[in-house]
Design a protein around this motif. Structure first.
Motif, PDB file in Angstrom:
ATOM      1  N   PRO A 221      59.564  40.895  43.430  1.00  0.00           N
ATOM      2  CA  PRO A 221      58.471  40.203  43.030  1.00  0.00           C
ATOM      3  C   PRO A 221      57.218  40.568  44.334  1.00  0.00           C
ATOM      4  CG  PRO A 221      60.215  38.963  43.111  1.00  0.00           C
ATOM      5  CD  PRO A 221      60.753  40.263  43.760  1.00  0.00           C
ATOM      6  N   ARG A 222      57.745  40.787  45.452  1.00  0.00           N
ATOM      7  CA  ARG A 222      56.786  41.217  46.403  1.00  0.00           C
ATOM      8  C   ARG A 222      55.970  42.480  46.274  1.00  0.00           C
ATOM      9  NH1 ARG A 222      53.524  38.567  50.136  1.00  0.00           N
ATOM     10  NH2 ARG A 222      55.292  37.261  50.868  1.00  0.00           N
ATOM     11  N   VAL A 223      56.813  43.362  45.716  1.00  0.00           N
ATOM     12  CA  VAL A 223      56.351  44.847  45.586  1.00  0.00           C
ATOM     13  C   VAL A 223      55.436  44.877  44.442  1.00  0.00           C
ATOM     14  CG1 VAL A 223      57.202  47.207  44.939  1.00  0.00           C
ATOM     15  CG2 VAL A 223      58.579  46.019  46.739  1.00  0.00           C
ATOM     16  N   PHE A 224      55.818  43.911  43.369  1.00  0.00           N
ATOM     17  CA  PHE A 224      54.775  43.897  42.331  1.00  0.00           C
ATOM     18  C   PHE A 224      53.504  43.594  42.538  1.00  0.00           C
ATOM     19  CE2 PHE A 224      53.348  41.999  38.419  1.00  0.00           C
ATOM     20  CZ  PHE A 224      53.234  42.798  37.465  1.00  0.00           C
ATOM     21  N   GLY A 225      53.826  42.431  43.375  1.00  0.00           N
ATOM     22  CA  GLY A 225      52.211  41.751  43.982  1.00  0.00           C
ATOM     23  C   GLY A 225      51.548  42.744  44.587  1.00  0.00           C
ATOM     24  N   LEU A 226      52.149  43.524  45.343  1.00  0.00           N
ATOM     25  CA  LEU A 226      51.313  44.364  46.240  1.00  0.00           C
ATOM     26  C   LEU A 226      50.581  45.328  45.115  1.00  0.00           C
ATOM     27  CD1 LEU A 226      52.227  46.436  49.143  1.00  0.00           C
ATOM     28  CD2 LEU A 226      51.171  47.417  47.322  1.00  0.00           C
ATOM     29  N   ILE A 227      51.551  46.139  44.378  1.00  0.00           N
ATOM     30  CA  ILE A 227      51.047  47.238  43.363  1.00  0.00           C
ATOM     31  C   ILE A 227      49.960  46.430  42.575  1.00  0.00           C
ATOM     32  CG2 ILE A 227      51.766  48.618  41.252  1.00  0.00           C
ATOM     33  CD1 ILE A 227      54.720  48.413  42.790  1.00  0.00           C
ATOM     34  N   LEU A 228      49.977  45.156  42.074  1.00  0.00           N
ATOM     35  CA  LEU A 228      49.248  44.351  41.032  1.00  0.00           C
ATOM     36  C   LEU A 228      47.989  44.484  42.025  1.00  0.00           C
ATOM     37  CD1 LEU A 228      48.719  43.266  38.312  1.00  0.00           C
ATOM     38  CD2 LEU A 228      49.658  41.134  39.350  1.00  0.00           C
ATOM     39  N   ARG A 229      47.669  44.067  43.155  1.00  0.00           N
ATOM     40  CA  ARG A 229      46.635  44.035  44.167  1.00  0.00           C
ATOM     41  C   ARG A 229      45.851  45.183  43.887  1.00  0.00           C
ATOM     42  NH1 ARG A 229      50.026  41.134  47.686  1.00  0.00           N
ATOM     43  NH2 ARG A 229      49.462  38.907  47.694  1.00  0.00           N
ATOM     44  N   VAL A 230      46.427  46.485  44.152  1.00  0.00           N
ATOM     45  CA  VAL A 230      45.969  47.680  44.077  1.00  0.00           C
ATOM     46  C   VAL A 230      45.493  48.077  42.788  1.00  0.00           C
ATOM     47  CG1 VAL A 230      46.204  50.235  44.611  1.00  0.00           C
ATOM     48  CG2 VAL A 230      47.248  48.487  46.200  1.00  0.00           C
ATOM     49  N   LEU A 231      46.192  47.891  41.721  1.00  0.00           N
ATOM     50  CA  LEU A 231      46.041  48.479  40.525  1.00  0.00           C
ATOM     51  C   LEU A 231      45.278  47.531  39.352  1.00  0.00           C
ATOM     52  CD1 LEU A 231      49.233  50.387  39.663  1.00  0.00           C
ATOM     53  CD2 LEU A 231      46.918  51.215  40.154  1.00  0.00           C
ATOM     54  N   VAL A 232      45.343  46.225  39.563  1.00  0.00           N
ATOM     55  CA  VAL A 232      44.876  45.137  39.022  1.00  0.00           C
ATOM     56  C   VAL A 232      45.534  45.166  37.406  1.00  0.00           C
ATOM     57  CG1 VAL A 232      42.703  44.178  37.821  1.00  0.00           C
ATOM     58  CG2 VAL A 232      42.591  45.323  40.254  1.00  0.00           C
ATOM     59  N   ASP A 233      45.590  46.196  36.768  1.00  0.00           N
ATOM     60  CA  ASP A 233      46.258  46.255  35.400  1.00  0.00           C
ATOM     61  C   ASP A 233      47.758  46.034  35.497  1.00  0.00           C
ATOM     62  OD1 ASP A 233      47.743  48.216  33.201  1.00  0.00           O
ATOM     63  OD2 ASP A 233      45.499  47.701  32.550  1.00  0.00           O
ATOM     64  N   ARG A 234      48.094  44.897  34.776  1.00  0.00           N
ATOM     65  CA  ARG A 234      49.609  44.633  34.914  1.00  0.00           C
ATOM     66  C   ARG A 234      50.528  45.655  34.377  1.00  0.00           C
ATOM     67  NH1 ARG A 234      51.367  39.862  36.406  1.00  0.00           N
ATOM     68  NH2 ARG A 234      53.503  39.254  35.786  1.00  0.00           N
ATOM     69  N   SER A 235      50.231  46.237  33.162  1.00  0.00           N
ATOM     70  CA  SER A 235      51.220  47.127  32.676  1.00  0.00           C
ATOM     71  C   SER A 235      51.128  48.283  33.285  1.00  0.00           C
ATOM     72  CB  SER A 235      50.595  47.680  31.076  1.00  0.00           C
ATOM     73  OG  SER A 235      49.557  48.264  31.073  1.00  0.00           O
ATOM     74  N   GLN A 236      50.162  48.796  34.123  1.00  0.00           N
ATOM     75  CA  GLN A 236      50.325  50.153  34.873  1.00  0.00           C
ATOM     76  C   GLN A 236      51.046  49.679  36.250  1.00  0.00           C
ATOM     77  OE1 GLN A 236      47.343  52.911  36.035  1.00  0.00           O
ATOM     78  NE2 GLN A 236      45.871  52.179  34.357  1.00  0.00           N
ATOM     79  N   SER A 237      50.826  48.390  36.562  1.00  0.00           N
ATOM     80  CA  SER A 237      51.636  47.828  37.777  1.00  0.00           C
ATOM     81  C   SER A 237      53.139  47.938  37.380  1.00  0.00           C
ATOM     82  CB  SER A 237      51.075  46.687  38.281  1.00  0.00           C
ATOM     83  OG  SER A 237      49.896  46.488  38.532  1.00  0.00           O
ATOM     84  N   GLU A 238      53.640  47.380  36.321  1.00  0.00           N
ATOM     85  CA  GLU A 238      54.932  47.363  35.912  1.00  0.00           C
ATOM     86  C   GLU A 238      55.535  48.720  35.987  1.00  0.00           C
ATOM     87  OE1 GLU A 238      54.722  45.206  32.199  1.00  0.00           O
ATOM     88  OE2 GLU A 238      54.495  43.284  33.228  1.00  0.00           O
ATOM     89  N   GLU A 239      54.753  49.851  35.264  1.00  0.00           N
ATOM     90  CA  GLU A 239      55.333  50.988  35.378  1.00  0.00           C
ATOM     91  C   GLU A 239      55.345  51.678  36.781  1.00  0.00           C
ATOM     92  OE1 GLU A 239      52.492  53.700  33.285  1.00  0.00           O
ATOM     93  OE2 GLU A 239      52.639  52.628  31.417  1.00  0.00           O
TER      94      GLU A 239
END
Length: 199
Positions: free
Chosen positions: A46-64
């Motif tokens: 959850p923390r790693v995903f939150g960090l990635i989402l802050r950088v990428l904004v796009d949810r599907s790319q963040s999941e990848e």
């Protein structure tokens, strides 16, 4: 237990010493322990995903990217050096690097498409120029971050990309709050200098 708390896999007992569960799990993952990997994923995803989402904004790319990060964790857990930092910080730094790489790749592709489109249409796009400028600025920040000493970089990454408060960072890295404040102040000062920003 009275006086004990857990923050992202780090037990902080009453006596103030910190136990890094992520590092312990990484050690077991390096030996091919799949159960330890599953626990590590549950602990930090959850923390790693939150960090990635802050950088990428796009949810599907963040999941990848999240999946890429944990694949890299599985493959390179043996390279984690507990004497150089917390397990959680190592994974968050890896996630930030991968997210920035994804932004750069997207930017390069978008820039190529824009150039081709501008050549074909011979039209100026102020909005596109602005976006490219912002992304180039992001690259400068990432480059400047990589020049900081590890303790300063860790504190800044945890604060700005991990969303931790200075008090939480102090607990996570096992350092006094005053030390964390100094690391952040000095690190931000170095970043400003590296980027040519004047106060």
């Amino acid at each position: 237990m009275l006086g004990e708390m857990v923050i992202d896999g780090v037990d902080v007992p009453e006596d103030g010493t910190a136990r890094d569960h992520a590092a312990e799990l990484l050690s077991r993952v390096a030996d091919g322990d799949q159960a330890a990997f599953a626990r590590l994923y549950d602990l930090l995803a959850p923390r790693v995903f939150g960090l990635i989402l802050r950088v990428l904004v796009d949810r599907s790319q963040s999941e990848e990217v999240l999946q890429e990060v944990f694949l890299e964790v599985w493959q390179s857990a043996g390279r984690f050096a507990p004497n150089k930092g917390q397990g959680r910080s190592w994974i968050l730094t890896m996630a930030h690097r991968r997210a920035v790489d994804r932004v750069r790749a997207s930017q390069a592709s978008a820039t190529r498409d824009v150039r081709a489109g501008l050549r074909d249409l011979d039209v100026a796009h102020d909005g596109v120029a602005e976006q490219v400028e912002l992304k180039v600025e992001g690259q400068k920040v990432a480059g400047a971050l990589s020049t900081l000493p590890e303790p300063q970089r860790e504190a800044i990454v945890l604060a700005y990309y991990g969303g931790y408060s200075q008090s939480e960072i102090a607990v996570l890295v096992g350092a006094p709050l005053g030390t964390i404040k100094t690391r952040m102040r000095d690190g931000l000062s170095r970043l400003r200098t590296a980027m040519g920003v004047t106060a």
